[in-house]
Structures are given as structure tokens and as C-alpha cells.
Write a protein that holds these residues in place. Structure first.
Motif, PDB file in Angstrom:
ATOM      1  N   ALA A  13       6.547  -5.110  -1.735  1.00 48.74           N
ATOM      2  CA  ALA A  13       7.343  -5.593  -0.596  1.00 48.74           C
ATOM      3  C   ALA A  13       7.903  -4.382   0.137  1.00 48.74           C
ATOM      4  CB  ALA A  13       8.481  -6.494  -1.065  1.00 48.74           C
ATOM      5  N   ALA A  14       8.209  -4.571   1.412  1.00 45.17           N
ATOM      6  CA  ALA A  14       8.830  -3.507   2.214  1.00 45.17           C
ATOM      7  C   ALA A  14      10.281  -3.875   2.456  1.00 45.17           C
ATOM      8  CB  ALA A  14       8.097  -3.362   3.545  1.00 45.17           C
ATOM      9  N   GLU A  15      11.105  -2.840   2.599  1.00 46.98           N
ATOM     10  CA  GLU A  15      12.504  -3.069   2.933  1.00 46.98           C
ATOM     11  C   GLU A  15      12.955  -2.014   3.936  1.00 46.98           C
ATOM     12  OE1 GLU A  15      14.789  -2.834  -0.660  1.00 46.98           O
ATOM     13  OE2 GLU A  15      14.304  -0.738  -1.000  1.00 46.98           O
ATOM     14  N   ILE A  16      13.968  -2.361   4.717  1.00 45.68           N
ATOM     15  CA  ILE A  16      14.512  -1.424   5.699  1.00 45.68           C
ATOM     16  C   ILE A  16      15.647  -0.655   5.033  1.00 45.68           C
ATOM     17  CG2 ILE A  16      15.693  -1.177   7.904  1.00 45.68           C
ATOM     18  CD1 ILE A  16      14.280  -3.718   8.806  1.00 45.68           C
ATOM     19  N   LEU A  17      15.538   0.658   5.042  1.00 44.61           N
ATOM     20  CA  LEU A  17      16.537   1.517   4.427  1.00 44.61           C
ATOM     21  C   LEU A  17      17.917   1.251   5.018  1.00 44.61           C
ATOM     22  CD1 LEU A  17      17.243   3.911   2.578  1.00 44.61           C
ATOM     23  CD2 LEU A  17      16.706   5.404   4.493  1.00 44.61           C
ATOM     24  N   GLY A  18      18.881   0.971   4.182  1.00 46.97           N
ATOM     25  CA  GLY A  18      20.263   0.793   4.601  1.00 46.97           C
ATOM     26  C   GLY A  18      20.603  -0.549   5.214  1.00 46.97           C
ATOM     27  N   ALA A  19      19.616  -1.407   5.441  1.00 42.80           N
ATOM     28  CA  ALA A  19      19.904  -2.688   6.078  1.00 42.80           C
ATOM     29  C   ALA A  19      20.032  -3.834   5.075  1.00 42.80           C
ATOM     30  CB  ALA A  19      18.821  -3.039   7.099  1.00 42.80           C
ATOM     31  N   GLY A  20      19.634  -3.594   3.837  1.00 44.07           N
ATOM     32  CA  GLY A  20      19.706  -4.663   2.841  1.00 44.07           C
ATOM     33  C   GLY A  20      18.747  -5.801   3.124  1.00 44.07           C
ATOM     34  N   VAL A  21      17.680  -5.509   3.858  1.00 39.65           N
ATOM     35  CA  VAL A  21      16.713  -6.539   4.224  1.00 39.65           C
ATOM     36  C   VAL A  21      15.382  -6.213   3.566  1.00 39.65           C
ATOM     37  CG1 VAL A  21      15.452  -7.598   6.138  1.00 39.65           C
ATOM     38  CG2 VAL A  21      17.830  -6.936   6.433  1.00 39.65           C
ATOM     39  N   GLN A  22      14.881  -7.147   2.777  1.00 41.22           N
ATOM     40  CA  GLN A  22      13.580  -6.963   2.140  1.00 41.22           C
ATOM     41  C   GLN A  22      12.655  -8.069   2.601  1.00 41.22           C
ATOM     42  OE1 GLN A  22      13.288  -6.092  -2.140  1.00 41.22           O
ATOM     43  NE2 GLN A  22      11.739  -7.693  -2.245  1.00 41.22           N
ATOM     44  N   GLY A  23      11.425  -7.710   2.896  1.00 41.64           N
ATOM     45  CA  GLY A  23      10.424  -8.691   3.295  1.00 41.64           C
ATOM     46  C   GLY A  23       9.845  -9.406   2.094  1.00 41.64           C
ATOM     47  N   SER A  24       8.919 -10.288   2.354  1.00 41.41           N
ATOM     48  CA  SER A  24       8.240 -11.029   1.300  1.00 41.41           C
ATOM     49  C   SER A  24       7.320 -10.109   0.521  1.00 41.41           C
ATOM     50  CB  SER A  24       7.395 -12.153   1.903  1.00 41.41           C
ATOM     51  OG  SER A  24       8.200 -13.031   2.630  1.00 41.41           O
ATOM     52  N   TYR A  25       7.013 -10.524  -0.701  1.00 43.08           N
ATOM     53  CA  TYR A  25       6.057  -9.762  -1.502  1.00 43.08           C
ATOM     54  C   TYR A  25       4.639 -10.032  -1.029  1.00 43.08           C
ATOM     55  CZ  TYR A  25       9.447  -8.059  -4.832  1.00 43.08           C
ATOM     56  OH  TYR A  25      10.490  -7.389  -5.403  1.00 43.08           O
ATOM     57  N   SER A  26       3.785  -9.044  -1.222  1.00 42.83           N
ATOM     58  CA  SER A  26       2.365  -9.168  -0.918  1.00 42.83           C
ATOM     59  C   SER A  26       1.727 -10.144  -1.894  1.00 42.83           C
ATOM     60  CB  SER A  26       1.689  -7.805  -1.097  1.00 42.83           C
ATOM     61  OG  SER A  26       1.790  -7.415  -2.472  1.00 42.83           O
ATOM     62  N   THR A  27       0.510 -10.545  -1.604  1.00 44.21           N
ATOM     63  CA  THR A  27      -0.275 -11.291  -2.568  1.00 44.21           C
ATOM     64  C   THR A  27      -0.575 -10.343  -3.724  1.00 44.21           C
ATOM     65  OG1 THR A  27      -1.242 -12.614  -0.805  1.00 44.21           O
ATOM     66  CG2 THR A  27      -2.422 -12.578  -2.910  1.00 44.21           C
ATOM     67  N   ARG A  28      -0.465 -10.843  -4.929  1.00 43.85           N
ATOM     68  CA  ARG A  28      -0.611  -9.968  -6.101  1.00 43.85           C
ATOM     69  C   ARG A  28      -1.986  -9.338  -6.194  1.00 43.85           C
ATOM     70  NH1 ARG A  28      -0.964 -15.128  -9.358  1.00 43.85           N
ATOM     71  NH2 ARG A  28      -3.197 -15.356  -9.528  1.00 43.85           N
ATOM     72  N   PHE A  29      -2.051  -8.240  -6.896  1.00 46.58           N
ATOM     73  CA  PHE A  29      -3.311  -7.576  -7.216  1.00 46.58           C
ATOM     74  C   PHE A  29      -3.367  -7.458  -8.732  1.00 46.58           C
ATOM     75  CE2 PHE A  29      -5.581  -3.860  -8.644  1.00 46.58           C
ATOM     76  CZ  PHE A  29      -6.799  -4.035  -8.023  1.00 46.58           C
ATOM     77  N   PRO A  30      -4.434  -7.737  -9.427  1.00 48.85           N
ATOM     78  CA  PRO A  30      -5.638  -8.411  -8.922  1.00 48.85           C
ATOM     79  C   PRO A  30      -5.310  -9.857  -8.572  1.00 48.85           C
ATOM     80  CG  PRO A  30      -5.793  -8.114 -11.285  1.00 48.85           C
ATOM     81  CD  PRO A  30      -4.532  -7.430 -10.853  1.00 48.85           C
ATOM     82  N   ASN A  31      -6.082 -10.428  -7.687  1.00 45.40           N
ATOM     83  CA  ASN A  31      -5.752 -11.718  -7.120  1.00 45.40           C
ATOM     84  C   ASN A  31      -6.706 -12.833  -7.576  1.00 45.40           C
ATOM     85  OD1 ASN A  31      -4.459 -13.603  -5.607  1.00 45.40           O
ATOM     86  ND2 ASN A  31      -5.446 -13.038  -3.707  1.00 45.40           N
ATOM     87  N   GLU A  32      -7.095 -12.833  -8.820  1.00 46.35           N
ATOM     88  CA  GLU A  32      -7.952 -13.934  -9.282  1.00 46.35           C
ATOM     89  C   GLU A  32      -7.115 -15.206  -9.385  1.00 46.35           C
ATOM     90  OE1 GLU A  32      -6.143 -12.206 -12.874  1.00 46.35           O
ATOM     91  OE2 GLU A  32      -7.361 -11.277 -11.370  1.00 46.35           O
ATOM     92  N   ALA A  33      -7.787 -16.345  -9.388  1.00 46.97           N
ATOM     93  CA  ALA A  33      -7.105 -17.654  -9.378  1.00 46.97           C
ATOM     94  C   ALA A  33      -6.304 -17.890 -10.638  1.00 46.97           C
ATOM     95  CB  ALA A  33      -8.117 -18.764  -9.201  1.00 46.97           C
TER      96      ALA A  33
END
Length: 137
Positions: free
Chosen positions: A117-137
Motif C-alpha cells: 500500500a502507499a501512504e502520504i508522508l505526514g498526512a496519516g493517509v494510507q491507500g488500499s492494499y494491492s492485490t496480493r502476490f502470488p495471486n492464485e485463487a
């Protein structure tokens, strides 16, 4: 102050306990909008070998306004969690400035699932997590 309400004539009216009302001009400042942070994409890793205890994970950077400093959070676990949410007990590395990191202390010959996931330094805001790797069902 027992109430604070808009006054069309002079800004806001404050009513003080005891009943006295006075209109005060007030400057209202709207905070800047915090951007929406997309999850990093193309998360890839190198599987841990029989004798290895580390793995390098990489991803594609998120695109955002250059005025924001982006840091990345990597979660990893032997539990597959869900496609876009790591399990609550997943290991965490944060404060990563690059688009890759090496995970150490891993068990040999073991599959680890990774979310970024990405976050903005100092803003306390984190985005959603990516789809996991490895991504099997």
C-alpha cells in the motif's frame, strides 16, 4: 459558549451562557483535499529457495501529485488472507521510499503472500492494499 450559529449579517453569532449574543466575523478556511491513493500495481517477488531466507519484492509506483512524498507499506504472511486484505497478524515493513524492498528472516521453501500500500508522508493517509502476490485463487 452555549451555541454557535451562522449569521447572515456578520459571520457567526456566539451565544454565551447567560444569554448574551454577539456577532463575530469569522474567516472559514477549507483544508486542502487529500488525494485518493491508488494501490501499487504489478507487485512481484522472488520466491524463497530451499536454502534462502530472503526475498526481493517490487511494484510499480503510484501516480500522484509530486508535492506529496509517498512511502510504501509492505505486509507479508504465509496466510493468504484475501486478495486485497492481508491477515491482521501479517508482518509489516513501513516507511519504504523505493519501489522495492528485501524481506529477510523468511523460512526456506515457504510461500509468502505480499500486499503493498502507499501512504502520504505526514498526512496519516494510507491507500488500499494491492492485490496480493502470488495471486492464485
Amino acid at each position: 459558549i452555549s451555541s454557535f450559529s451562522p449569521s447572515h449579517a456578520r459571520g457567526y453569532t456566539c451565544t454565551v451562557i447567560g444569554g448574551t449574543s454577539t456577532a463575530y466575523p469569522v474567516l472559514l478556511v477549507t483544508p486542502p483535499a487529500v488525494p485518493v491513493i491508488s494501490p501499487p500495481s504489478q507487485v512481484q517477488g522472488v520466491m524463497v529457495t530451499q536454502s534462502g531466507t530472503s526475498s526481493t519484492v517490487s511494484w510499480t509506483a503510484v501516480l500522484t501529485d509530486p508535492k506529496y512524498n509517498i512511502l510504501y507499506v509492505v505486509r507479508y504472511s504465509t496466510d493468504s488472507g484475501t486478495r486485497t486484505d492481508p491477515p491482521s497478524d501479517a508482518m509489516k515493513r513501513s516507511g519504504i521510499t523505493a519501489t522495492s524492498t528485501t524481506l529477510t528472516g523468511l523460512q526456506p521453501d515457504t510461500i509468502y503472500y505480499v500486499w503493498v500500500a502507499a501512504e502520504i508522508l505526514g498526512a496519516g493517509v494510507q491507500g488500499s492494499y494491492s492485490t496480493r502476490f502470488p495471486n492464485e485463487a
